[in-house]
Design a protein around this motif. Sequence first.
Motif, PDB file in Angstrom:
ATOM      1  N   TYR A  77     100.884  49.922  -9.428  1.00 19.99           N
ATOM      2  CA  TYR A  77     100.399  50.317  -8.110  1.00 19.99           C
ATOM      3  C   TYR A  77     101.280  51.407  -7.504  1.00 19.99           C
ATOM      4  O   TYR A  77     100.785  52.335  -6.875  1.00 19.99           O
ATOM      5  CB  TYR A  77     100.367  49.123  -7.160  1.00 19.99           C
ATOM      6  CG  TYR A  77      99.264  48.122  -7.402  1.00 19.99           C
ATOM      7  CD1 TYR A  77      98.204  48.360  -8.267  1.00 19.99           C
ATOM      8  CD2 TYR A  77      99.278  46.913  -6.744  1.00 19.99           C
ATOM      9  CE1 TYR A  77      97.203  47.430  -8.460  1.00 19.99           C
ATOM     10  CE2 TYR A  77      98.278  45.968  -6.923  1.00 19.99           C
ATOM     11  CZ  TYR A  77      97.245  46.232  -7.789  1.00 19.99           C
ATOM     12  OH  TYR A  77      96.257  45.305  -7.968  1.00 19.99           O
ATOM     13  N   GLU A  78     102.590  51.291  -7.685  1.00 18.95           N
ATOM     14  CA  GLU A  78     103.508  52.295  -7.110  1.00 18.95           C
ATOM     15  C   GLU A  78     103.273  53.674  -7.724  1.00 18.95           C
ATOM     16  O   GLU A  78     103.288  54.682  -7.013  1.00 18.95           O
ATOM     17  CB  GLU A  78     104.955  51.860  -7.317  1.00 18.95           C
ATOM     18  CG  GLU A  78     105.367  50.720  -6.416  1.00 18.95           C
ATOM     19  CD  GLU A  78     106.745  50.167  -6.721  1.00 18.95           C
ATOM     20  OE1 GLU A  78     107.322  49.560  -5.801  1.00 18.95           O
ATOM     21  OE2 GLU A  78     107.243  50.305  -7.855  1.00 18.95           O
ATOM     22  N   VAL A 110     101.463  46.937  -2.466  1.00 21.84           N
ATOM     23  CA  VAL A 110     102.845  47.122  -2.918  1.00 21.84           C
ATOM     24  C   VAL A 110     103.808  46.381  -2.005  1.00 21.84           C
ATOM     25  O   VAL A 110     104.834  45.868  -2.459  1.00 21.84           O
ATOM     26  CB  VAL A 110     103.196  48.628  -2.994  1.00 21.84           C
ATOM     27  CG1 VAL A 110     104.672  48.856  -3.140  1.00 21.84           C
ATOM     28  CG2 VAL A 110     102.452  49.280  -4.161  1.00 21.84           C
ATOM     29  N   ARG A 158     103.142  45.589  -9.542  1.00 24.46           N
ATOM     30  CA  ARG A 158     103.725  46.467  -8.530  1.00 24.46           C
ATOM     31  C   ARG A 158     104.032  47.852  -9.100  1.00 24.46           C
ATOM     32  O   ARG A 158     103.735  48.872  -8.487  1.00 24.46           O
ATOM     33  CB  ARG A 158     104.990  45.861  -7.941  1.00 24.46           C
ATOM     34  CG  ARG A 158     105.632  46.709  -6.835  1.00 24.46           C
ATOM     35  CD  ARG A 158     106.937  46.125  -6.309  1.00 24.46           C
ATOM     36  NE  ARG A 158     106.899  44.684  -6.115  1.00 24.46           N
ATOM     37  CZ  ARG A 158     106.370  44.059  -5.067  1.00 24.46           C
ATOM     38  NH1 ARG A 158     105.817  44.766  -4.107  1.00 24.46           N
ATOM     39  NH2 ARG A 158     106.395  42.745  -4.974  1.00 24.46           N
ATOM     40  N   SER A 159     104.602  47.911 -10.291  1.00 26.79           N
ATOM     41  CA  SER A 159     104.994  49.208 -10.854  1.00 26.79           C
ATOM     42  C   SER A 159     103.769  50.096 -11.094  1.00 26.79           C
ATOM     43  O   SER A 159     103.818  51.293 -10.845  1.00 26.79           O
ATOM     44  CB  SER A 159     105.803  49.025 -12.133  1.00 26.79           C
ATOM     45  OG  SER A 159     105.017  48.429 -13.148  1.00 26.79           O
ATOM     46  N   HIS A 194      95.713  48.603 -11.725  1.00 25.03           N
ATOM     47  CA  HIS A 194      96.003  49.914 -11.128  1.00 25.03           C
ATOM     48  C   HIS A 194      95.078  50.986 -11.686  1.00 25.03           C
ATOM     49  O   HIS A 194      94.869  52.019 -11.059  1.00 25.03           O
ATOM     50  CB  HIS A 194      97.474  50.288 -11.338  1.00 25.03           C
ATOM     51  CG  HIS A 194      97.803  50.752 -12.706  1.00 25.03           C
ATOM     52  ND1 HIS A 194      98.037  49.887 -13.744  1.00 25.03           N
ATOM     53  CD2 HIS A 194      97.909  52.003 -13.212  1.00 25.03           C
ATOM     54  CE1 HIS A 194      98.280  50.588 -14.839  1.00 25.03           C
ATOM     55  NE2 HIS A 194      98.211  51.862 -14.543  1.00 25.03           N
ATOM     56  N   GLU A 223     101.914  56.972  -5.643  1.00 30.00           N
ATOM     57  CA  GLU A 223     102.587  58.278  -5.628  1.00 30.00           C
ATOM     58  C   GLU A 223     101.592  59.406  -5.925  1.00 30.00           C
ATOM     59  O   GLU A 223     101.604  60.439  -5.258  1.00 30.00           O
ATOM     60  CB  GLU A 223     103.742  58.298  -6.631  1.00 30.00           C
ATOM     61  CG  GLU A 223     104.517  59.589  -6.630  1.00 30.00           C
ATOM     62  CD  GLU A 223     105.143  59.946  -5.291  1.00 30.00           C
ATOM     63  OE1 GLU A 223     105.233  61.155  -4.984  1.00 30.00           O
ATOM     64  OE2 GLU A 223     105.515  59.037  -4.527  1.00 30.00           O
TER      65      GLU A 223
END
Length: 82
Positions: free
Chosen positions: A66-67, A53, A63-64, A14, A71
């Motif tokens: 990337y999230e 995601v 995933r966390s 990320h 945002e």
Amino acid sequence: MTQEPLDSDGLPGHDYFLDAVNHIDDAVENNTIAAGAAKGLIYSVIETLGTMVGDPDLPAHIRSGYEGTLELARELQAKLKG
């Protein structure tokens, strides 16, 4: 800090997307990029992250990250629209 091109799962970390979002934000702040170009780039980042995601096979730890980056990218997109 040296960034690895891919993490242990074979996906870009990320940090690469975060660097891209920050670079676009800095360019907008310093008026070194056209607004239309910034909008197009951030749209592409958001689409890419959104697809990643949405992958049900994506490991949770990736995933966390990337999230969170997604945002921030959406916040920059909103700033560019306003």
